[in-house]
Structure formats: C-alpha cells, structure tokens
Design an enzyme around this catalytic site. Structure first.
Site, PDB file in Angstrom:
ATOM      1  N   PHE A 152     -38.227 101.919  70.207  1.00 34.21           N
ATOM      2  CA  PHE A 152     -37.289 102.130  71.310  1.00 34.21           C
ATOM      3  C   PHE A 152     -35.950 102.723  70.874  1.00 34.21           C
ATOM      4  CE2 PHE A 152     -35.536  98.014  69.939  1.00 34.21           C
ATOM      5  CZ  PHE A 152     -34.188  98.249  70.087  1.00 34.21           C
ATOM      6  N   LYS A 176     -47.538 108.293  71.783  1.00 38.32           N
ATOM      7  CA  LYS A 176     -47.417 107.060  72.583  1.00 38.32           C
ATOM      8  C   LYS A 176     -45.993 106.564  72.348  1.00 38.32           C
ATOM      9  CE  LYS A 176     -47.240 103.067  72.524  1.00 38.32           C
ATOM     10  NZ  LYS A 176     -46.003 102.347  72.957  1.00 38.32           N
ATOM     11  N   GLU A 179     -42.715 101.797  75.237  1.00 39.05           N
ATOM     12  CA  GLU A 179     -42.776 101.475  76.671  1.00 39.05           C
ATOM     13  C   GLU A 179     -41.403 101.073  77.214  1.00 39.05           C
ATOM     14  OE1 GLU A 179     -43.997  99.915  74.153  1.00 39.05           O
ATOM     15  OE2 GLU A 179     -43.930  97.735  74.351  1.00 39.05           O
ATOM     16  N   SER A 229     -41.276  97.778  64.070  1.00 38.41           N
ATOM     17  CA  SER A 229     -40.969  96.590  63.265  1.00 38.41           C
ATOM     18  C   SER A 229     -41.999  96.442  62.137  1.00 38.41           C
ATOM     19  CB  SER A 229     -40.986  95.358  64.159  1.00 38.41           C
ATOM     20  OG  SER A 229     -42.225  95.281  64.816  1.00 38.41           O
ATOM     21  N   CYS A 284     -32.457 101.611  62.215  1.00 40.44           N
ATOM     22  CA  CYS A 284     -33.153 101.098  61.027  1.00 40.44           C
ATOM     23  C   CYS A 284     -32.298 101.319  59.791  1.00 40.44           C
ATOM     24  CB  CYS A 284     -34.520 101.751  60.880  1.00 40.44           C
ATOM     25  SG  CYS A 284     -34.407 103.479  60.481  1.00 40.44           S
ATOM     26  N   GLU A 385     -34.032  90.638  59.886  1.00 38.59           N
ATOM     27  CA  GLU A 385     -33.508  91.811  60.588  1.00 38.59           C
ATOM     28  C   GLU A 385     -33.023  91.352  61.961  1.00 38.59           C
ATOM     29  OE1 GLU A 385     -36.239  94.945  61.994  1.00 38.59           O
ATOM     30  OE2 GLU A 385     -34.693  96.391  61.462  1.00 38.59           O
TER      31      GLU A 385
HETATM   32  P1  NAD Z   1     -41.955  97.439  67.825  1.00 39.42           P
HETATM   33  O1  NAD Z   1     -42.663  97.206  66.551  1.00 39.42           O
HETATM   34  O2  NAD Z   1     -41.825  96.308  68.782  1.00 39.42           O
HETATM   35  O3  NAD Z   1     -42.661  98.625  68.647  1.00 39.42           O
HETATM   36  C1  NAD Z   1     -42.897  99.886  68.069  1.00 39.42           C
HETATM   37  C2  NAD Z   1     -44.113 100.520  68.746  1.00 39.42           C
HETATM   38  O4  NAD Z   1     -45.258  99.700  68.502  1.00 39.42           O
HETATM   39  C3  NAD Z   1     -43.985 100.658  70.253  1.00 39.42           C
HETATM   40  O5  NAD Z   1     -44.491 101.918  70.641  1.00 39.42           O
HETATM   41  C4  NAD Z   1     -44.846  99.519  70.794  1.00 39.42           C
HETATM   42  O6  NAD Z   1     -45.459  99.832  72.014  1.00 39.42           O
HETATM   43  C5  NAD Z   1     -45.891  99.326  69.718  1.00 39.42           C
HETATM   44  N1  NAD Z   1     -46.307  97.928  69.549  1.00 39.42           N
HETATM   45  C6  NAD Z   1     -45.536  96.814  69.718  1.00 39.42           C
HETATM   46  N2  NAD Z   1     -46.254  95.708  69.430  1.00 39.42           N
HETATM   47  C7  NAD Z   1     -47.502  96.126  69.084  1.00 39.42           C
HETATM   48  C8  NAD Z   1     -48.684  95.437  68.670  1.00 39.42           C
HETATM   49  N3  NAD Z   1     -48.726  94.123  68.558  1.00 39.42           N
HETATM   50  N4  NAD Z   1     -49.778  96.187  68.383  1.00 39.42           N
HETATM   51  C9  NAD Z   1     -49.742  97.538  68.469  1.00 39.42           C
HETATM   52  N5  NAD Z   1     -48.646  98.219  68.863  1.00 39.42           N
HETATM   53  C10 NAD Z   1     -47.532  97.531  69.162  1.00 39.42           C
HETATM   54  O7  NAD Z   1     -40.502  98.023  67.435  1.00 39.42           O
HETATM   55  P2  NAD Z   1     -39.273  98.311  68.389  1.00 39.42           P
HETATM   56  O8  NAD Z   1     -38.668  97.008  68.814  1.00 39.42           O
HETATM   57  O9  NAD Z   1     -39.628  99.307  69.433  1.00 39.42           O
HETATM   58  O10 NAD Z   1     -38.302  99.059  67.375  1.00 39.42           O
HETATM   59  C11 NAD Z   1     -37.417  98.397  66.525  1.00 39.42           C
HETATM   60  C12 NAD Z   1     -37.969  98.268  65.112  1.00 39.42           C
HETATM   61  O11 NAD Z   1     -38.290  99.553  64.595  1.00 39.42           O
HETATM   62  C13 NAD Z   1     -36.966  97.678  64.131  1.00 39.42           C
HETATM   63  O12 NAD Z   1     -37.633  96.767  63.304  1.00 39.42           O
HETATM   64  C14 NAD Z   1     -36.482  98.881  63.349  1.00 39.42           C
HETATM   65  O13 NAD Z   1     -35.989  98.591  62.047  1.00 39.42           O
HETATM   66  C15 NAD Z   1     -37.721  99.692  63.279  1.00 39.42           C
HETATM   67  N6  NAD Z   1     -37.436 101.091  63.007  1.00 39.42           N
HETATM   68  C16 NAD Z   1     -37.723 101.570  61.768  1.00 39.42           C
HETATM   69  C17 NAD Z   1     -37.431 102.886  61.437  1.00 39.42           C
HETATM   70  C18 NAD Z   1     -37.722 103.429  60.075  1.00 39.42           C
HETATM   71  O14 NAD Z   1     -37.584 104.617  59.862  1.00 39.42           O
HETATM   72  N7  NAD Z   1     -38.118 102.606  59.125  1.00 39.42           N
HETATM   73  C19 NAD Z   1     -36.851 103.721  62.397  1.00 39.42           C
HETATM   74  C20 NAD Z   1     -36.566 103.190  63.653  1.00 39.42           C
HETATM   75  C21 NAD Z   1     -36.869 101.875  63.946  1.00 39.42           C
END
Ligand code: NAD
Length: 492
Positions: A152, A176, A179, A229, A284, A385
């Site tokens: 997000f 994808k 959401e 994450s 991140c 985090e």
């Molecule tokens: P998230 O892991 O909740 O969601 C990321 C994506 O995964 C979304 O598209 C979501 O629909 C999908 N998803 C969520 N739960 C899932 C599951 N159980 N099974 C399959 N797909 C699933 O992350 P978020 O809250 O959207 O984003 C924040 C996180 O992203 C933070 O931890 C941040 O550090 C990390 N991030 C990392 C980088 C990097 O380059 N390392 C960059 C940006 C964000």
C-alpha cells in the site's frame, strides 16, 4: 476505471466487471470516508487473465524490442501529462502529502525511462571458435507470463519497479495492486489502455490473499515479483518457489541510523526527521532507530525533539502539510499500542504523538511524530517494524557497539551513518549488514538504474528490482553452441 462505485479489472485489453462476491472499501485515511469498492477477484478470473496473457505472449515476444519500447515512450508521456491527477489520487487513498505522491510517481517514471534501454540491456554475449569451427552464444529470452503483487505504501512507484522491464523484455505482465490503494493503478491503466498494446500484454487484477494464491498456484505464471511485509514475502516466496516459479520477494524493515559526535548535527537531524516522519514513517526505507554514539546523544536528542514537535500534520492535499495520516484505523491502533508497550518496558516518551486532534479531520487515522529515548536494544519496540512515525533512540559509547546493534537486527533493508569522517564511513560501508547504505543520507533509495532490495528478513530471492537486475529476473538465458566446419560448402 470505476463503474457503479466499483473498480473494474483490466483483462485481455478491456475493462471487466469482476464476478467477485466479496468487496473491500477503499478508505481515504485522512477523512475515514469510503472512496470506492474494490473486488476480491476469485481464482477463475485470475485464470482467465493468465490465459489471455499466455495467448498474447507468442506475438509479443516476437515483437522486436525496439518496437516494444515505443509503448514505454508513449507511457512516459501519458504519465507526465497526467502527473498531478495521478499524484492526487495517491494522496487520497494512501494519505501521504501531495509532494510525496509526486516524488514517488517521478521515481516510477524513471523506471519507465531506464526500461527503454532494454534493446541494449537485454543483449547476450558470444565467443567465436570455442573449438575449431564452433561458436557459442548466450541469448536472453523472456520468461512468459509474470505477475507482481504490491503493497500500500507506494501505489505508483512500486508497480513501476516491475511493469516496464517485464514488458520491454517481451513478457506479458499482470499486476495485483494493494487492495488498500487500488485507485492509483486503476488511473494508470486508463492510460495504458490508450497505448494500443496487443490485448493481454498488460493486465490488472484487483484482490487480496485468495487472488494472490491463484497467481502463486497457476502453472502458466512463470515469475512472481512481490513487495510487502516480511511474513507475507516469506510465504509468497515459499509457495511460488515450490510451484517452480522464479520469485523476488521484498519484505519489511527496521532501519537504523547511527549518529557520530562529528556529524553535522543540524543537517543530520533534518535528514533523519524526514526519513523517520516522511510518508508518516510508512516507507520501507524509513529510519526508525537512531543510535547515538558518545557525546552525540544530547545534542541529537534536543534537535530531533524540536523537529518532531514542529512537523505540520494534516491532510496531504492541504498546502503546507508535512506529514499525513497512517493507512488505517487498525494501523493507528497498532502503532499507538506499540508506543505504550515501549513505555511500559522502560523507554522515556520525549514526544508523544498518540491520539492527536487534527482540526477538520477528526475521524482521520493520524499519529503525530513520536520519540522514545533510552530504548532497550533487546525490547520489542527496538526490533519490531512499527511502520509509523515513531523514532526510538538508543545510546552507545563506540561505533563498534553501534555497528554490532545494526548487524543483530533480523532485517537488513537499510542502515545509515552520519559523520564527517571518511574512515568511519568506510568502516560502516564495509561492515554494515544491509542492502542499502546511506552515508549522511537518510533514505538511501537506489535510482532506477541501480538494484533495489534488502538483505536477511527484508528480502527473499536473488535478483533485485530495477535496472540490470530486472533484466536478469525477466529473462532466461539460453546458450547455443554451433558447429559450422570450414570444409562444408553449400550443396544446393
Ligand atoms: P502486506 O504484506 O500486508 O501486503 C502486500 C501485498 O500482499 C498486498 O498486495 C496484499 O494484498 C498481499 N497480501 C497480504 N496478505 C497476504 C497473504 N496472507 N497471502 C497472500 N498475499 C497477501 O504489506 P502492506 O501492509 O501492503 O505494505 C507494508 C509492508 O511492505 C511493510 O512491511 C514494508 O516494509 C513493506 N515494504 C517493503 C519494501 C521493500 O522494498 N523491501 C517496499 C515497500 C514496502
């Protein structure tokens, strides 16, 4: 594209209403108002999208790279002529300030620019006469249908870490998006629709876990790019890899900055405040732990308290706002709970950002900048985090102790050092265990022509995002060995 308050998918070159039975509300985090409903697309529609992408692949891979990149030049022009409109949507659904939204879109466009170099970046290499009359060459070919699953916090930039390289290399790409923030890419796909690409080359499928699982299990999807994450990154990596797919999965972070006594304290504070509180700490590459060495402590503490208190918090579209809300009510609750936990474990609360009142936006999910001092390096707050505008201060006596704290972290996304000593900078660059290092820089975000990713729990996979790594990820190498003896002559 929105129809009757519902976002559509873009599959096979056309906008389609999902047959989903479950939907989520997309909420403006500054006002807590619903903007639109997003469908949680079921697996059978993912299958349709993948089949149409597969059908497009044969023709697309035969389209010369010099022709493929013409679509990227057009895309760059369209993104630039709709720059403010896209950035405003990002602020509305994600909460960051308009300037931050413009900044991330600019970073995304830079990836489109770099990917226009694919005709040369995708070249292989060859060697004549590896034995008499035998030549050998390595050529790169696209991998097929590839998918990206994005988080997000950067609704515009992160999908563009993948999309331009994937298609320029000759793959068919399906996105994808998160959401929580699907509007930005919906708008970008309205522009993609104007490019005149063959149907199925680029698709958009909205959804959450079930939709992701359908991609991870689909045999025709050959590669998965994921950002989110760590817990989900690890899961996606495991499931994709066990299904024989290529996977690059970027995870979460807990980024430390070290401040040495010889740092320019005014500059260090300004830069670290931007790193910790910019995008409401939801980057991140946000720094969330500041390790002060020796006599740096008091001076840095006083400066950073001032910077945290002065930060103007509000709606990102209002002029003068320096920090917006966090993404959701749950996120606000979790951040405030973690702050309370830190205090209960002995940290001193120098600036308390919990439960702020933002005039005109009383329902919004705001947390003000927060500073905790004397944080125990072993405590949860020092290692979890938080993904909010919270900076923990830890004090040590030597640079070795500081580097050792950096290296005990489970994560390894970024680590920064503030100093005026070249020797200290080199030691840190050499020893710190993180994928991105900042020296007098607080958000060490690689440009589009450098690889982007972390180490340890921050990344699962081999090839990083952006630039040359993206070309490696989105192509497979083929080696051809050919014998053409000199004695042979044409027989027809
Ligand atoms: P998230 O892991 O909740 O969601 C990321 C994506 O995964 C979304 O598209 C979501 O629909 C999908 N998803 C969520 N739960 C899932 C599951 N159980 N099974 C399959 N797909 C699933 O992350 P978020 O809250 O959207 O984003 C924040 C996180 O992203 C933070 O931890 C941040 O550090 C990390 N991030 C990392 C980088 C990097 O380059 N390392 C960059 C940006 C964000």
């Amino acid at each position: 594209m929105i129809q009757d308050g519902q976002l559509l998918n873009y599959i096979g070159g056309e906008w389609r209403r999902s047959r989903a039975v479950e939907f989520l509300e997309v909420i403006n985090p500054a006002t807590a108002e619903s903007i639109v409903r997003v469908p949680l697309t079921p697996g059978d529609e993912v299958d349709e999208a993948v089949k149409l992408a597969e059908a497009a692949f044969g023709g697309w891979r035969r389209t010369p790279p010099t022709e493929r990149i013409q679509y990227l030049f057009k895309l760059k022009g369209l993104l630039e002529s709709h720059f403010d409109e896209i950035a405003r949507l990002t602020t509305q659904e994600c909460g960051k300030t308009l300037g931050e939204s413009q900044g991330e879109l600019q970073r995304g466009i830079e990836n489109v620019e770099v990917a226009t170099g694919i005709p040369s970046m995708m070249q292989g290499y060859n060697a004549e006469d590896i034995a008499r009359g035998i030549d050998e060459q390595m050529i790169r070919q696209p991998v097929g249908v590839v998918a990206a699953i994005t988080p997000f916090n950067f609704p515009a930039m992160i999908p563009l870490w993948f999309l331009p390289y994937a298609i320029a290399c000759g793959n068919c790409f399906i996105l994808k998006p998160s959401e929580k923030v699907p509007m930005t890419m919906s708008k970008v796909f309205e522009l993609i629709d104007l490019l005149g690409l063959p149907p199925g080359v680029i698709s958009l499928v909205n959804g959450a876990k079930e939709t992701v699982d359908a991609f991870l299990d689909h045999p025709a999807v050959r590669a998965i790019s994921f950002v989110g994450s760590s817990q989900v990154a690890k899961y996606v990596y495991g499931r994709a890899a066990s299904n024989g797919k290529r996977a690059q999965c970027q995870g979460g972070a807990k980024n430390p900055v070290i401040v040495l006594p010889d740092a320019d304290m005014e500059m260090a504070t300004r830069i670290i405040a931007d790193s910790s509180f910019g995008c409401a700490g939801q980057r991140c590459l946000a720094s969330s732990v500041a390790i002060t060495v020796g006599e740096a402590h008091n001076s840095f503490r006083d400066h950073i308290v001032e910077a945290a208190t002065a930060r103007k918090v509000g709606y990102g579209l209002d002029p003068g706002t320096e920090m917006g809300p966090v993404i959701s009510a749950q996120s606000k609750q979790r951040i405030e709970w973690l702050i309370s936990q830190g205090v209960s474990k002995g940290a001193s609360l120098l600036v308390d950002g919990r439960e702020p009142r933002i005039s005109g936006y009383e329902q919004g999910y705001f947390v003000r900048p927060t500073i905790l001092d004397n944080v125990d390096p072993r405590s949860d707050i020092a290692n979890t985090e938080i993904f909010g505008p919270v900076l923990s201060l830890i004090h040590v006596e030597t640079i070795d102790e500081a580097i050792s704290l950096v290296n005990t972290s489970a994560y390894g996304n970024m680590a920064c050092l503030f100093t005026s000593s070249g020797a200290a900078a080199r030691k840190f660059r050499y020893e710190a265990q993180a994928g991105n290092i900042g020296i007098n820089v607080g958000v060490a975000a690689p440009m589009a022509f450098f690889p982007f990713s972390g180490w340890k729990e921050s990344f699962f996979g081999d090839m990083h995002a952006q630039g040359r790594d993206a070309v490696e990820f989105y192509t497979q190498k083929k080696v051809v060995v050919e014998r053409w003896p000199k004695e042979w002559s044409r027989t027809f």
